[in-house]
Design a protein around this motif. Structure first.
Motif: not given
Lengths: 113, 111
Positions: A50, A97-102
């Motif tokens: 991250y 860091q806050v999961n978003t689209e990969a």
């Protein structure tokens, strides 16, 4: 468009070789991931990062290490390749860091003989 | 994140029909995402639904989220041959962690 580029589409290596798989993203994403994908087992997370120089183990880190010296580049290292590491390897990145689209690369099909 | 469990494992329908896939997860989430993987375009993000949303649309895709049942569904309407792919859900608690995928639903659209 975000682009995640993996250095090789196909790779053949010998047992015991040290193997480097490179991944580069061009959108200043903080998070980067390495997965392997095998029939019947789905995608399994090997390592993720991250931030520069930071790394976290995923579900199957044994036999692998990673390096992230620059934000855009995340390398997966097989210290001593073995035949059970023959697989499709996928790299991905996401913005924060806050999961978003990969976003995923096209994958590297590694064969260890 | 946590591994979602997709159901069914495989689904075969006729072109033009609707396809519904389900996903269950175990703990509270910040958001849930759906991805598609086919041989031509690799693995791509389809849609993200946040925990305070109940339904979201994107083109022919409709995603619902029921946090009380810890489940989500993906509906593809008027299916096409190009929808043949594997579909994965990923649920996230919002922390700085890895994205964990399940084994997916393999969807086949018969011409």
């Amino acid at each position: 468009d975000v682009k995640v580029t993996q250095s090789s589409r196909y790779l053949v290596k010998r047992t015991g070789e040290k193997v480097f798989l490179e991944c580069v993203q061009d959108m200043d994403h903080e998070n980067m991931f390495w997965y392997r994908q095998d029939p019947g087992l789905g995608l399994r997370l090997i390592y993720f990062s991250y931030d520069v120089k930071m790394k976290e183990k995923g579900d199957i880190p044994e036999g692998y290490s990673v390096s992230r010296e620059k934000k855009e580049r995340f390398s997966l290292i097989l210290e001593s390749a073995s035949t059970n590491q023959t697989s499709m390897y996928l790299c991905a990145s996401s913005l924060t860091q806050v999961n978003t689209e990969a976003f995923f690369g096209q994958g590297t099909r590694l064969t260890v003989v | 994140s946590q591994q979602g469990e997709e159901d069914p494992q495989a689904l075969s329908i006729q072109e033009g029909e609707n396809a519904t896939m389900n996903c269950s997860y175990k703990t509270s989430i910040n958001n849930l995402q759906w991805y598609r993987q086919n041989s031509g375009r690799g693995l791509v993000h389809l849609i993200l639904i946040r925990s305070n949303e109940r339904e979201k649309h994107s083109g022919r895709l409709r995603v619902t989220l029921d946090t009380s049942k810890k489940s989500s569904s993906l509906l593809i309407t008027a299916s096409r041959a190009a929808d043949t792919a594997s579909y994965f859900c990923v649920s996230s608690g919002g922390g700085a962690d890895g994205l964990t995928f399940g084994k997916g639903t393999h969807l086949i659209i018969q011409p």
